[in-house]
Design an enzyme around this catalytic site. Sequence first.
Site, PDB file in Angstrom:
ATOM      1  CE  LYS A  10       3.187  76.063  41.193  1.00  0.00           C
ATOM      2  NZ  LYS A  10       3.052  76.425  39.534  1.00  0.00           N
ATOM      3  CB  ALA A  93      11.066  84.025  37.574  1.00  0.00           C
ATOM      4  CG  LEU A  96       9.852  74.910  40.824  1.00  0.00           C
ATOM      5  CD1 LEU A  96      11.272  74.919  41.169  1.00  0.00           C
ATOM      6  CD2 LEU A  96       9.315  73.665  40.325  1.00  0.00           C
ATOM      7  CG  ASP A 130       0.295  79.004  41.418  1.00  0.00           C
ATOM      8  OD1 ASP A 130      -0.648  78.881  40.896  1.00  0.00           O
ATOM      9  OD2 ASP A 130       1.436  79.126  41.094  1.00  0.00           O
TER      10      ASP A 130
END
Length: 270
Positions: A10, A93, A96, A130
């Site tokens: 992402k 971390a 993404l 997310d």
Amino acid sequence: MQLSETAYAKINLALHVRRRREDGYHELETLFAFVDAGDRINARSAPQDELRVVGEFSGQLTDPLNNIVAKALSLLPRPDGLSVLLEKNLPVAAGLGGGSADAGAIFRLVRDAFGLPDDWHSRAAKLGADVPACVESEACIGRGTGTELEPVENDLAGTAVLLVNPRLPLSTGPVFANWEGVDRGPLTTGPASKIAREGRNDLVEPAIALCPPVAEVLGELRGGPADLVRMSGSGATCFALYSSHDVMLNAAETLALRRPDWWQLRGRLR
């Protein structure tokens, strides 16, 4: 039964932080996009759920039983268990949504094999802001904490993209805590290309304050032939969009020679 999915990386083509909420979270407006590469998940039927993690960044997941994949499995009712092999190709971390992408891939695996409960969106949101977007892994607008999704005209599908990370983890919480609290306005309207071009990432300065190499990555990418360069999420990964796949590959190879210590992922936007 054998199942496999890609947990697509992402990126946030734009990320506008509007305000701090009373519940401690932040009100966001973001343009989510997804790269056609990421972690890989393979699963097969088993008497009970189990998880094994391999891959370059598997060592960064120190507690597999507390992994978001295990949590996702626990939220999705099924008649059979799943033995899951997670190939961790995305840094942890890193801005993404790697863990969220993994959870989203689990939701797709379960959907294809057994179907999802009607309240799958709220179950996904419990795992992270997310995750709902990562279930479909298609370009969209996220509002609220990122869980309120809206469709967007995706005229960037197929665009060549390069992701670069200085191999330094950057936790989301401290970056948001360092946000200066200035509302610089909403996302513009229009197709994804216009929103991305006219957008920004409000977390880039607090991220650089905590992880100065982010500025180096942005500088290197901006010094090349990219059409758009920006940090993703809360960092430390940055991305560049290019006019063609060949232009991207040449830029990636040049950067790899200059900075062989940096992680790269090359692909196209979905």
